[in-house]
Design a protein around this motif. Structure first.
Motif, PDB file in Angstrom:
ATOM      1  N   THR A 179       1.098  -1.501  -0.325  1.00 35.55           N
ATOM      2  CA  THR A 179      -0.103  -0.432   0.127  1.00 35.55           C
ATOM      3  C   THR A 179       1.133   1.465  -0.042  1.00 35.55           C
ATOM      4  N   PRO A 180       0.390   1.991  -0.572  1.00 39.54           N
ATOM      5  CA  PRO A 180       1.801   3.608  -1.196  1.00 39.54           C
ATOM      6  C   PRO A 180       1.105   4.369  -0.007  1.00 39.54           C
ATOM      7  N   ALA A 181      -0.206   4.656   0.643  1.00 38.87           N
ATOM      8  CA  ALA A 181       0.378   4.857   2.284  1.00 38.87           C
ATOM      9  C   ALA A 181       1.036   4.597   3.006  1.00 38.87           C
ATOM     10  N   ILE A 182       0.410   2.952   3.291  1.00 37.35           N
ATOM     11  CA  ILE A 182       1.807   2.683   3.840  1.00 37.35           C
ATOM     12  C   ILE A 182       2.795   2.658   4.197  1.00 37.35           C
ATOM     13  N   ASP A 183       3.662   2.454   3.426  1.00 38.83           N
ATOM     14  CA  ASP A 183       5.288   3.056   2.488  1.00 38.83           C
ATOM     15  C   ASP A 183       5.323   4.120   2.844  1.00 38.83           C
ATOM     16  N   SER A 184       4.554   5.352   2.425  1.00 35.40           N
ATOM     17  CA  SER A 184       4.878   6.677   2.725  1.00 35.40           C
ATOM     18  C   SER A 184       5.550   6.872   3.979  1.00 35.40           C
ATOM     19  N   LEU A 185       4.082   6.354   5.119  1.00 40.18           N
ATOM     20  CA  LEU A 185       3.955   6.535   6.389  1.00 40.18           C
ATOM     21  C   LEU A 185       5.862   5.706   7.437  1.00 40.18           C
ATOM     22  N   TYR A 186       5.841   4.609   6.600  1.00 39.39           N
ATOM     23  CA  TYR A 186       7.170   3.792   6.270  1.00 39.39           C
ATOM     24  C   TYR A 186       8.167   5.063   6.697  1.00 39.39           C
ATOM     25  N   GLN A 187       8.549   5.388   5.846  1.00 37.72           N
ATOM     26  CA  GLN A 187       9.805   6.174   5.968  1.00 37.72           C
ATOM     27  C   GLN A 187      10.194   7.546   6.755  1.00 37.72           C
ATOM     28  N   LEU A 188       8.907   7.687   7.507  1.00 35.89           N
ATOM     29  CA  LEU A 188       8.370   8.778   8.673  1.00 35.89           C
ATOM     30  C   LEU A 188       9.461   8.016   9.536  1.00 35.89           C
ATOM     31  N   THR A 189       8.752   6.548   9.691  1.00 35.65           N
ATOM     32  CA  THR A 189       9.561   6.163  11.333  1.00 35.65           C
ATOM     33  C   THR A 189      10.722   4.972  11.139  1.00 35.65           C
ATOM     34  N   GLN A 190      11.565   5.401   9.970  1.00 35.41           N
ATOM     35  CA  GLN A 190      12.179   4.360   8.903  1.00 35.41           C
ATOM     36  C   GLN A 190      13.350   5.029   9.932  1.00 35.41           C
ATOM     37  N   SER A 191      13.981   6.112  10.881  1.00 35.94           N
ATOM     38  CA  SER A 191      15.356   5.897  11.300  1.00 35.94           C
ATOM     39  C   SER A 191      14.991   5.144  12.254  1.00 35.94           C
ATOM     40  N   LYS A 192      14.215   4.901  12.489  1.00 39.80           N
ATOM     41  CA  LYS A 192      13.899   4.529  14.476  1.00 39.80           C
ATOM     42  C   LYS A 192      13.692   2.933  14.026  1.00 39.80           C
ATOM     43  N   SER A 193      13.985   2.354  13.652  1.00 38.89           N
ATOM     44  CA  SER A 193      14.038   0.937  13.226  1.00 38.89           C
ATOM     45  C   SER A 193      14.561   0.404  13.734  1.00 38.89           C
ATOM     46  N   GLU A 228       0.112  -9.100  12.224  1.00 43.66           N
ATOM     47  CA  GLU A 228      -0.055 -10.440  10.588  1.00 43.66           C
ATOM     48  C   GLU A 228       0.417  -9.627   9.385  1.00 43.66           C
ATOM     49  N   ASN A 229       0.005  -8.091   8.930  1.00 45.92           N
ATOM     50  CA  ASN A 229       0.975  -7.884   8.112  1.00 45.92           C
ATOM     51  C   ASN A 229       1.434  -7.545   7.961  1.00 45.92           C
ATOM     52  N   ILE A 230       2.713  -7.642   8.799  1.00 48.32           N
ATOM     53  CA  ILE A 230       3.857  -7.828   8.637  1.00 48.32           C
ATOM     54  C   ILE A 230       4.645  -8.634   8.267  1.00 48.32           C
ATOM     55  N   ASP A 231       5.723  -9.255   7.952  1.00 52.66           N
ATOM     56  CA  ASP A 231       6.281 -10.703   7.941  1.00 52.66           C
ATOM     57  C   ASP A 231       8.054  -9.384   7.296  1.00 52.66           C
ATOM     58  N   PHE A 232       9.066 -11.089   7.943  1.00 49.14           N
ATOM     59  CA  PHE A 232      10.268 -11.039   7.781  1.00 49.14           C
ATOM     60  C   PHE A 232      11.035 -11.750   7.257  1.00 49.14           C
ATOM     61  N   VAL A 233      11.804 -11.760   5.792  1.00 48.63           N
ATOM     62  CA  VAL A 233      12.782 -12.775   5.318  1.00 48.63           C
ATOM     63  C   VAL A 233      13.442 -12.588   5.059  1.00 48.63           C
ATOM     64  N   ILE A 247       5.163  -5.491   4.025  1.00 50.65           N
ATOM     65  CA  ILE A 247       4.199  -5.003   4.336  1.00 50.65           C
ATOM     66  C   ILE A 247       3.060  -5.713   4.186  1.00 50.65           C
ATOM     67  N   TYR A 248       2.211  -6.192   3.789  1.00 54.56           N
ATOM     68  CA  TYR A 248       1.310  -6.749   2.836  1.00 54.56           C
ATOM     69  C   TYR A 248      -0.320  -6.093   3.204  1.00 54.56           C
ATOM     70  N   ASP A 249      -1.384  -5.439   2.307  1.00 50.54           N
ATOM     71  CA  ASP A 249      -1.848  -5.205   2.506  1.00 50.54           C
ATOM     72  C   ASP A 249      -3.709  -6.234   2.841  1.00 50.54           C
ATOM     73  N   ARG A 250      -4.273  -6.198   3.444  1.00 49.26           N
ATOM     74  CA  ARG A 250      -5.532  -6.427   4.143  1.00 49.26           C
ATOM     75  C   ARG A 250      -6.291  -7.173   3.371  1.00 49.26           C
ATOM     76  N   GLU A 251      -6.536  -8.524   4.448  1.00 46.52           N
ATOM     77  CA  GLU A 251      -7.400  -9.176   3.770  1.00 46.52           C
ATOM     78  C   GLU A 251      -9.211  -9.294   4.102  1.00 46.52           C
ATOM     79  N   VAL A 252      -9.847  -9.095   3.252  1.00 50.07           N
ATOM     80  CA  VAL A 252     -10.982  -9.286   3.740  1.00 50.07           C
ATOM     81  C   VAL A 252     -12.067 -10.031   2.631  1.00 50.07           C
ATOM     82  N   LYS A 253     -13.149 -10.582   4.205  1.00 52.65           N
ATOM     83  CA  LYS A 253     -13.781 -11.723   3.497  1.00 52.65           C
ATOM     84  C   LYS A 253     -14.771 -11.325   2.381  1.00 52.65           C
ATOM     85  N   LYS A 261      -7.462  -5.999   0.118  1.00 50.37           N
ATOM     86  CA  LYS A 261      -7.923  -4.374  -0.384  1.00 50.37           C
ATOM     87  C   LYS A 261      -6.346  -3.210   0.275  1.00 50.37           C
ATOM     88  N   PRO A 262      -6.034  -3.251  -0.591  1.00 48.36           N
ATOM     89  CA  PRO A 262      -4.892  -2.125   0.285  1.00 48.36           C
ATOM     90  C   PRO A 262      -5.010  -1.038   1.441  1.00 48.36           C
TER      91      PRO A 262
END
Length: 832
Positions: A179-193, A228-233, A247-253, A261-262
């Protein structure tokens, strides 16, 4: 004897089995005793106290099949059964089999004891797996483990060996965020990883980073985000492992299928607050409402609250981003109001892609009544029964305020006061209190910029009266407080008493020499040497206590009416000191103070056994009254002091600091440490500190080798009945351990004393004059027993005077470490 003991140890170990006596852990060729690692070994040997397996021996004392033993003794022996039934009925004889002596004692021994730890190879293999998994999580992916069992007769030892190999370090860190919006948020907090190239792999860092990212996203509008939307390889086959964060999109039934869905960033469209005054069949029917710019408030009856009283406790606002933290703060803040039952918050997605928030609040009854009784123990009372009752009126001014009116009383037994009637209950107290609390800072100006509402500010105004009888000189105590408190962050708290007024009135001054008997004894001894006035004596030739004899002798002595008494001698100074102490302890005290307290601890929860806490307090008294007396041009007394409303006020500055640290040694072993320093300096209108603000040493929660008020000041030897001073140092340490079951023990050492400093005291042994005065620190040591009832703990501590600074140089160390010189302390819960 050793052979007999060894045989007893394996008494209940099956013939073809062995008793586990020791585990040895070796990692990369080094012996390891770190409990964080040794605790990974599933099967541990039987517990011991100083090498003696007490609980195992208790278990071995228990007999098996007590019913069969009883039947063999009585039921299968008709003659014995007939003989016993002549003394007891047949029914009573039959019940003997279930009695404590035949059955209950063996059940108790089994429950209190500990069954033998029989070597189990399945548990050894589980231990091997846990040791390997632990080191895998630390980045040692090629760890090798093995074990060896050493048998000796019916005993066994297990040697565990671990070879870790080289650790794996992280190489490049990349990301794949759908999800692009999540990617934008991640970049804001990446330095605290917590996942950084070049650092050693640790599973804990990945788990913590997953939780951190989830919390960050859910506090920045991503309502449906889950861990569960986050996975590390990670490539674990190389010493430098590349990492990819997915970081995956959410799953909707939808129907019978699952679609992706994003993630969406949600804002709050509206906040509805429903107050329920009473249960209604149709909750959609509202009798009253209040609409503000950010909130809609509805009630199913007449709205009892001013809108601001509720909305000030709500951190969720219209048009703001969804935030999990705002939800948690709101729930906590609404609960703290104590006017609603458990609040409930629900979020619903509306037709425009935003979230609608509904907050449901069920009001508590306006009036509540509570009463309780308790058994008490304190430094003054050996035993007491206290009771209290109160009525609370909630929302009294429609602003979530709570008014409490309470009555309290106490009757107790104390051996520290005169008790001519020899009655068991010789202490009584009765009091009344009035308290008005506010869920905000009660001030005539706004304080939200200084102390925002996320710090949960509260205020209370209180007034109280208490009358004590047979406690010292019988006191009447009037108090009034205006207090503010707030919590800037978790585990941190500030309290500020803007006004803390206390007026202590002594109503039975004539009883002074009955209470402070040691002062009377010294005075009486001097009177037999110097007194020439028969009027001061009773029919037994002693100074009268209440008829003016003791006071008359002091007055005559200090006015040089006894020619043989040297005004420059030590006896004259002793009489002068007794007179000054009596004047100070019998005068009424007016204390008008302000104080600021700070408290912080590192406890994560109630079960946390390794933590620290720090408490600091600064108090100033008398400055406002000094200013008032100057403005009103109050006349000075002959001694240079001034009065307000005909009362001499106290003036001093006081500070206290306390630090407590607990170390968890595992296996129910803890080291606890406390340090305390307090000092109160009189100035201006005072030359000494009021008794209620002074310090004492000794007692259940202090230096347990001395009774309360019996230690110090300094090396004076505790000559008075209630020894107090204006400076205190205390250091306490305990090693706590478990005997068995709910019975715990402790070895402790207490160090400390009190001194006079910068006040009216002139006796050198009582005064702190520099580092050399630290030689008068007293040391007590001892052993404690504690039984845990879960909701409280009963404590018995036996203290011995290890170093007594009041003794002569050759008698200070260890000379009083005898049972006849020991002090037994009975307390509730731990001392610190």
């Amino acid at each position: 004897m050793a052979l007999i003991s060894a045989c007893n140890v394996v008494k209940k170990v099956p013939t073809n089995k062995s008793l586990l006596t020791k585990n040895k852990l070796e990692i990369n060729g080094k012996n390891i005793n770190d409990e964080n690692l040794t605790s990974l070994i599933v099967q541990q040997p039987n517990s011991s106290i100083l090498g003696f397996k007490l609980r195992l021996h208790l278990y071995n004392l228990a007999k098996e099949n007590t019913d069969s033993l009883f039947k063999a003794k009585y039921i299968n022996n008709p003659k014995k059964y007939y003989h016993q039934s002549k003394w007891l009925s047949k029914k009573q004889v039959d019940r003997l089999g279930k009695s404590f002596w035949y059955s209950g004692i063996h059940t108790f021994l089994k429950k209190t004891g500990e069954p033998p730890v029989v070597l189990d190879t399945a548990k050894i293999k589980r231990s091997i797996k846990q040791l390997k998994a632990y080191h895998f999580n630390e980045g040692y992916f090629n760890t090798k483990t093995q074990y060896k069992v050493n048998y000796k007769n019916r005993f066994s030892e297990v040697d565990y060996k671990v070879t870790t190999g080289e650790p794996t370090f992280l190489d490049t860190v990349s990301r794949n965020i759908e999800t692009p919006a999540i990617d934008s948020l991640y970049q804001l907090t990446q330095s605290k990883s917590l996942i950084k190239a070049g650092e050693q792999y640790k599973t804990l860092n990945f788990d913590t980073e997953r939780a951190r990212l989830t919390s960050y996203f859910k506090n920045h509008g991503v309502y449906y985000f889950q861990q569960e939307n986050i996975d590390f390889v990670i490539d674990t086959t190389t010493k430098k492992a590349p990492v990819r964060i997915n970081i995956y999109d959410r799953e909707v039934k939808e129907g019978d299928s699952i679609k992706k869905k994003p993630h969406q960033i949600y804002r709050i469209s509206e906040v509805n607050i429903y107050t329920i005054e009473k249960e209604a069949k149709n909750q959609k029917t509202f009798a009253d409402s209040a609409i503000t710019r950010r909130y809609n408030i509805y009630s199913n009856s007449k709205l009892r609250y001013r809108p601001r009283a509720i909305t000030s406790a709500v951190f969720i606002q219209k048009d703001s981003l969804y935030s999990e933290e705002a939800k948690s703060l709101t729930l906590r803040s609404l609960s703290n109001l104590n006017i609603f039952y458990y609040p409930n918050i629900e979020y619903k997605e509306d037709s425009i892609g935003k979230l609608k928030v509904n907050i449901f609040l069920k009001s508590k009854d306006k009036f509540s009544f509570k009463a309780n009784a308790d058994f008490t123990h304190s430094n003054i009372q050996q035993f007491g029964i206290s009771g209290s009752t109160s009525v609370s009126m909630r929302n009294i001014f429609r602003g979530a305020e709570i008014l409490e009116i309470g009555l309290r009383g106490n009757i107790g037994s104390s051996k520290q006061f005169s008790n001519p009637e020899d009655s068991f209950f010789n202490v009584t107290e009765i009091g009344a209190d009035l308290r008005l609390s506010f869920p905000r800072l009660f001030l005539p100006f706004k304080t939200t910029r200084i102390i925002p509402k996320r710090m949960f500010p509260t205020s209370y105004i209180s007034a109280g009266f208490a009358r004590q009888q047979n406690i010292g000189l019988d006191k009447e105590n009037f108090t009034s407080i205006i207090n503010y408190s707030w919590t800037p962050k978790k585990n941190t708290n500030f309290k500020f008493d803007l006004i803390n007024v206390q007026y202590v009135k002594n109503v039975n001054v004539e009883n002074y020499f009955n209470v402070y008997n040691s002062s009377y004894t010294r005075l009486n001894e001097l009177a037999h040497i110097y007194n020439t006035i028969p009027l001061f004596y009773d029919e037994f030739g002693n100074l009268t206590k209440e008829a003016g004899g003791a006071d008359g002798f002091m007055y005559s002595a200090l006015n040089n009416q006894f020619p043989t008494l040297d005004p420059l001698g030590s006896d004259y100074r002793t009489i002068q000191g007794i007179k000054e102490r009596k004047d100070r302890l019998t005068e009424n005290n007016l204390i008008f103070a302000s104080n600021l307290s700070y408290y912080r601890d590192s406890k994560t929860d109630f079960l946390d056994r390794q933590f620290y806490s720090f408490r600091g307090k600064v108090e100033s008294a008398g400055n406002f009254l000094s200013l008032l007396s100057g403005v009103t041009k109050q006349k000075e007394n002959p001694d240079g002091t001034k009065e307000i409303f005909g009362l001499q006020y106290s003036q001093y500055i006081k500070s206290e600091f306390e630090f407590i640290k607990h170390w968890d040694l595992k296996n129910n072993k803890i080291i606890a440490f406390r340090s305390f320093f307090g000092i109160a300096i009189p100035y201006g209108n005072s030359t000494s500190i009021p008794f209620s603000r002074s310090y004492f040493a000794g007692g259940t929660n202090d230096n347990r080798a001395w009774e309360s008020y019996s230690l110090g000041p300094g090396s004076s030897g505790g000559l008075n009945d209630f020894n107090e001073a204006n400076m205190k140092i205390a250091l306490n340490a305990e090693y706590r351990f478990n005997f068995f079951g709910d019975l715990n023990g402790a070895l402790f050492a207490d160090c400390g004393n009190i001194w006079n400093v910068s006040d009216s005291e002139t006796e050198e042994t009582k005064i702190f004059s520099g580092l050399k005065s630290l030689e008068s620190l007293a040391l007590g040591s001892g052993i404690g027993f504690r039984y845990d009832f879960n909701f409280f703990l009963i404590r018995l501590d036996l203290g011995f005077k290890t170093y007594n600074p009041a003794q002569s140089e050759s008698q200070k160390w260890f000379k009083e470490m005898r049972f006849d010189k020991s002090v037994l302390n009975i307390g509730i819960n731990y001392p610190f």
